[in-house]
Design a protein around this motif. Sequence first.
Motif, short mmCIF file in Angstrom:
data_model
loop_
_atom_site.label_atom_id
_atom_site.label_comp_id
_atom_site.label_asym_id
_atom_site.label_seq_id
_atom_site.Cartn_x
_atom_site.Cartn_y
_atom_site.Cartn_z
N TYR A 57 -12.91 -3.89 -4.43
CA TYR A 57 -12.93 -3.26 -3.10
C TYR A 57 -13.89 -4.01 -2.19
O TYR A 57 -15.03 -4.30 -2.59
N GLN A 73 -8.12 5.87 0.05
CA GLN A 73 -7.94 4.99 -1.12
C GLN A 73 -7.06 5.64 -2.19
O GLN A 73 -7.07 5.22 -3.34
N ASN A 100 -8.67 -4.99 -2.59
CA ASN A 100 -8.41 -3.78 -1.79
C ASN A 100 -9.31 -3.75 -0.55
O ASN A 100 -10.52 -3.93 -0.65
N CYS A 157 0.84 -1.19 0.00
CA CYS A 157 0.00 0.00 0.00
C CYS A 157 0.88 1.25 0.00
O CYS A 157 2.11 1.15 0.13
N ASP A 165 -9.91 -1.35 3.09
CA ASP A 165 -9.59 -0.06 3.67
C ASP A 165 -8.65 -0.18 4.87
O ASP A 165 -8.94 -0.90 5.82
N ALA A 192 -4.53 3.04 -4.16
CA ALA A 192 -5.12 2.14 -5.16
C ALA A 192 -5.72 2.94 -6.32
O ALA A 192 -5.59 2.55 -7.49
N THR A 197 -5.59 -0.23 1.64
CA THR A 197 -5.53 1.12 1.11
C THR A 197 -5.23 2.17 2.19
O THR A 197 -5.73 2.10 3.32
#
Lengths: 97, 400
Positions: free
Chosen positions: B138, B123, B168, B83, B170, B126, B110
């Motif tokens: 996501y 984010q 992905n 990331c 968070d 990404a 992310t």
Amino acid sequence: MRRQARKAFDQSRIPDDLCPIATELTVLRTGDWRAERPVVDRDKCVKCATCWTYCPTQCIVEKETWFEAGLEICKGCGICAQECPHHAITMMEEVEE
Amino acid sequence: MTMSKTLVCDGNEAAAWGVALARPDMVAVYPITPQSSLAEYISQFVADGIIKADLMDVEGEHSVLSVLQGACLAGARTFTASCGQGLAFMFEPYYRTPPLRLPIVMSIVTRDGITPQSVWGGQQDAMTVREAGWIHMYCENVQEVLDTVVMAYKIAEHHDVMLPVNVNHDGNYLSYGVEKVELPDQAEVDAFLGRKDTNWHAALDPERPMAVDPLTGGAGGGGPALFVRYRKGLCKGMQNALKVVPQVHEEWAKRFGRSYAPLVEEYCLEDARYAVVTIGSMTGAGKDAVDLAREVGEKVGLIKIKTFRPFPLEALRRALSKVKAVGVVDRSVSFGWNSGPVYQELLSALYGLNQRIPAVSFIGGLAGADITIEHFTRVIETTAKALKGEVAEGPIWLNE
């Protein structure tokens, strides 16, 4: 890593737009780019291999009493001429024959 | 239904369990917040024999992905995670992986971009690499992280796709958020994934030397036409993924009893007059806010994007065609457009729909900020005004 059994690789199964691996692509002939070619003075060359060491395309080939560039790959960068301690290499302009 | 175990874990551990179930041959990781504990779980699982793979400890993210490219070419199933600045450092091999058609799976936990310094969620990382040719999915919750990591291998290795996949989740919210999670049965996952198939198109073999990714010829050597053919091939793989992603999600639902909207989720949209659009873990708060607004009679729905690459054009248009105004919440910034990237691309989808409806851009949740139900209530109220012709000038920054 676990070993996989080796099987025959069938290239015909691979779509021709998939990826630039194992397809019809061949290594590019960088010699096509050349504007100047290195010309070796065979009397001055002592086969010290400085040109062979420095050539970025690794195209220098060994002859009986001298080294010279393989012209399919040599892209004419002139590093060999610059580095030759005996000033045996001259860059000559490529001209249409 | 199959035998499964229940765990209580965070999103980083859930991702590691997903990797373990996919039985990779080689993993390479370099730690970076908030991915670090995922790297640690992977290392621990290898040390404990839960993951029977070679673990490469390399000096940075550029080497991580370069090592995995070689491993994948040699037939290995692979995994990594990164990331933020790590992903930035990885970018050179990153955008080379899709055109090599290597089905590598990577979690992006992310995180917001630097500078200003931030190691917290967002984010931006990404979204910044969204055009490199990787599939981007996501996740909304911890269970979806685990399930999607496993599904990602089946999608990536599908012969019509052959593309790397980013799963992905968070940073902070899903990486450290703890939930109850069902761990699928290994035998059932084995049956689901089938035979490993990462290098049927290349198969590195010392007895059969080949050029991997040689230079294409110049303009005089037919190079551009060849280049275009491979570019179109990559686009085709992406478009094929729009069919394969839903197929794989459907099969997952049949085998494991958990179903997710593979491309675009429609929530309370059937009778909705307007909608909010979300991506990632913010969706939970968005749905709660929609429920509250509906209790007082608002005809509002929610559209969640799960798969952002390939762009789910038809699925999004289907959803958008049901409403007369939208408010789009981005967790990153499109600097060039002075809005969010999801908002900007949604406008492109609307153009093809031949339907001009008001759309408002909201940006929230940067640098770890919470996007709460109250924020979404504001989004709903602002979008409701847009429906009546009072369109707010965007972007609206939710966490000022």
